[in-house]
Design an enzyme around this catalytic site. Structure first.
Site, short mmCIF file in Angstrom:
data_model
loop_
_atom_site.label_atom_id
_atom_site.label_comp_id
_atom_site.label_asym_id
_atom_site.label_seq_id
_atom_site.Cartn_x
_atom_site.Cartn_y
_atom_site.Cartn_z
N SER A 57 3.81 -9.95 -5.96
CA SER A 57 2.69 -9.68 -6.57
C SER A 57 2.14 -10.16 -7.79
O SER A 57 1.07 -10.73 -8.16
CB SER A 57 2.51 -8.09 -6.61
N GLY A 58 3.03 -9.96 -8.86
CA GLY A 58 2.69 -10.53 -10.12
C GLY A 58 2.63 -12.08 -10.08
O GLY A 58 1.73 -12.53 -10.50
N THR A 73 8.41 -8.01 -2.55
CA THR A 73 8.92 -6.75 -2.03
C THR A 73 7.82 -5.93 -1.69
O THR A 73 7.95 -5.28 -0.36
CB THR A 73 9.83 -6.24 -3.16
N CYS A 74 6.82 -5.67 -2.45
CA CYS A 74 5.88 -4.80 -1.87
C CYS A 74 5.18 -5.33 -0.50
O CYS A 74 5.11 -4.26 0.31
CB CYS A 74 4.51 -4.82 -2.98
N CYS A 107 6.20 -1.50 -0.52
CA CYS A 107 4.87 -0.29 -0.51
C CYS A 107 4.14 -0.69 1.19
O CYS A 107 4.08 0.42 1.65
CB CYS A 107 3.72 -0.85 -1.30
N LYS A 109 6.67 0.52 3.97
CA LYS A 109 6.82 1.90 3.77
C LYS A 109 5.81 2.81 4.37
O LYS A 109 5.70 3.84 5.01
CB LYS A 109 7.30 2.15 2.55
N TYR A 116 11.34 8.09 -6.07
CA TYR A 116 10.31 7.50 -4.85
C TYR A 116 11.12 7.33 -3.63
O TYR A 116 10.43 8.06 -2.72
CB TYR A 116 9.70 6.52 -5.43
N GLU A 155 10.42 9.53 -0.03
CA GLU A 155 9.54 8.91 1.14
C GLU A 155 10.50 8.82 2.12
O GLU A 155 9.70 9.03 3.14
CB GLU A 155 8.98 7.62 0.38
N ASP A 187 8.48 -6.43 -12.18
CA ASP A 187 9.67 -5.56 -12.19
C ASP A 187 10.88 -6.08 -13.00
O ASP A 187 11.81 -5.61 -13.27
CB ASP A 187 10.18 -5.36 -10.68
N ALA A 226 1.64 7.21 -7.12
CA ALA A 226 1.54 8.15 -5.96
C ALA A 226 3.23 8.14 -5.46
O ALA A 226 3.60 6.85 -5.27
CB ALA A 226 0.81 7.78 -5.02
N HIS A 244 -18.41 19.77 -1.21
CA HIS A 244 -17.90 21.03 -0.59
C HIS A 244 -18.32 20.78 1.19
O HIS A 244 -19.21 20.28 1.28
CB HIS A 244 -18.73 22.05 -1.23
N GLU A 299 -12.78 19.10 -4.71
CA GLU A 299 -13.89 19.80 -5.69
C GLU A 299 -13.14 20.64 -6.68
O GLU A 299 -13.54 21.34 -7.67
CB GLU A 299 -14.77 20.61 -4.82
#
Length: 492
Positions: A32-33, A69-70, A75, A78, A210, A214, A335, A373, A469, A474
């Site tokens: 990614s980077g 990796t991602c 990610c 997964k 994580y 997971e 990383d 997350a 709602h 909310e």
């Protein structure tokens, strides 16, 4: 060609490049980077090359793949398995909504695995096209440093080629590590866990981070018996303690057996599977044992020491605020630097690098209020400070607002699983310092709250916002009563 660089807002001297290089930038690692840095640097007019190992779903020292990796073994696959595992709960919940299902609902692991592999292969192709369309030259092979301006790429057939560059960026990420216990070769890491030929019926997981929680949720959701071992009292060290307890309760509620304060001491081959011995003297048998005990920076084969690039005791590359290493023209993001190991952070660091080096806009990565997350079932998502972090940093008292409630869906389905939300507020400034949520759709909700915290939103502004709602979200704008006020410096 003359290039200008801005550092700390000061215009440095324009340096005429006396030496000619093959590239303005050579990137080692196309995760990614690395991909983001390559593309954004090329958009600023730089001549860019990138190298990456040949594609394979399971990584090693000589195989990897564009996307990193991602995309290939992290990610994305997964999350696909998490989606698959969530259906178990949906099938359980749907009956009270009028759906009549037979008691036996079949699951085809090989079909899910095939579709997952197809998707990561598709994404690997997309990343290649993104680089090509940006004008980035791609080389397949293992890159290492020869000197401060020279990279050697070893191709699949063993032949080597060398390329010179004005700047070199290292973005080789990290790799899963194995615990050094007898029988460790019988265990797998997350790489293999995402590509198992057969779905295990009995799984043992070592770790409390994580990846551990997971995969516990994934395998349990797909029907396996799961035992989760970790050293601390609660999983997810580093997260808010109150939310960690919520996650642990939910994992148990979904049928996962937790073993806090317990480590594995040995693995042995048995007639009926892998015999797992613990440091408490217990023994269980499993079809698969997953080591989810952290990752180490991928730096061993880069020849860093010979060039003068310093690393810390874990092998992470030391960088300054602009991602520059101890060698002025060599940089590192993601990383491999072990700062904040998240895919969107690597993207941010790659963009900041490009702006600094080729865009004339010196930019430091900003690590304040980064949301994240944990995709357990249900998920946990947070942004900003935990209660513990807030108290460590606070100069005034901390106001804690919490809400625990039964989601509307559960009132019909009968599932005994509460959603929990939490806000951390500075009593003096009224600024919201942190937000967390464990419950369905938590990551989707937290991404929106991250914008608010990044803008410095106050609790009064949360309170003045009209809610949607009926929704769980909310609740974040209707928490009026203080749960507790904690004195600065106190331990929660």
């Amino acid at each position: 060609m003359a290039r200008k660089m801005l550092i700390d807002g000061e215009l440095g001297q324009t340096i005429e490049e006396e030496k000619q290089y093959d590239f303005d930038l050579f990137v080692i690692g196309a995760g990614s980077g690395g991909v983001r840095a390559s593309r954004t640097s090329a958009s600023f007019g730089a001549k860019v090359a990138i190298c990456e190992l040949p594609f394979h779903p399971i990584s090693s020292e000589v195989i990897g793949g564009i996307g990193g990796t991602c995309v290939i073994r992290g990610c994305v696959p997964k999350k696909i398995l998490v989606y698959g595992a969530q259906f178990r709960g949906e099938f359980e919940d749907c009956r009270n909504f009028g759906w009549e299902l037979s008691d036996q609902v079949d699951f085809n692991w090989k079909k899910l695995l095939h579709n997952k592999t197809q998707e990561i292969t598709r994404l690997n192709g997309i990343y290649k096209r993104l680089l090509s369309n940006a004008g980035v030259t791609m080389f397949e092979g293992e890159g290492k440093l020869i000197d401060a301006h020279l990279v050697e790429v070893t191709q699949a057939d063993g032949t080597t080629k060398q390329y010179s560059a004005k700047h070199i960026l290292i973005a080789t990420g990290s790799r899963a590590q194995r615990v050094n216990i007898p029988g460790k070769e019988l265990a797998i890491t997350s790489d293999e866990a995402l590509s198992l030929d057969e779905l295990p019926k009995r799984a043992v997981i070592l770790g409390g981070g994580y990846i551990a929680v997971e995969f516990a949720s994934i395998w349990r959701g797909l029907g396996a018996e799961v035992d989760l071992f970790y050293r601390k009292e609660l999983p997810l060290r580093g997260f808010d303690d109150e939310m960690r307890a919520v996650v642990a309760k939910n994992l148990e509620g979904r049928g996962i057996r937790l073993h806090p304060g317990t480590n594995l001491s040995e693995l042995r081959n048995g007639e009926d599977g892998i015999r797992v011995l613990t440091d408490h003297g217990d023994e269980i048998t499993a079809d698969v044992v997953l080591f989810a005990t952290g990752r180490l920076p991928n730096t061993k084969r880069l020849n860093l020491q010979a060039v003068g690039v310093e690393v810390d005791k874990t092998g992470a590359i030391k960088v300054d605020e602009y991602s520059r290493t101890t060698v002025p023209n060599i940089w590192a993001v993601g990383d491999v630097t072990n700062r904040m190991n998240l895919t969107p952070v690597a993207l941010m660091e790659g963009t900041c690098f490009s702006k600094t080096v080729f865009g004339g806009q010196p930019t430091k990565p900003d690590y304040i209020s980064i949301p994240c997350a944990v995709f357990c079932i249900p998920p946990l998502s947070v942004v900003g400070l935990s209660e513990q972090q807030a108290l460590e940093q606070a100069k005034s008292d901390i106001l804690v607002y919490t809400s625990s409630f039964n989601p509307m869906k559960n009132t019909i389905s009968g599932r005994q699983e509460k959603t929990v939300m939490k806000l951390i507020v500075d009593s003096e400034t009224d600024k919201v310092l942190g937000a967390s949520m464990c419950g369905p759709d938590a990551p989707e909700i937290m991404q929106g709250l991250a914008v608010a915290l990044k803008c410095g939103a106050t609790k009064a502004q949360f309170d003045s916002t009209v809610g949607i709602h009926p929704s769980a979200a909310e609740e974040f704008v209707t928490m009026r009563s203080i749960t507790r006020r904690v004195t600065a410096g106190a331990k929660p």
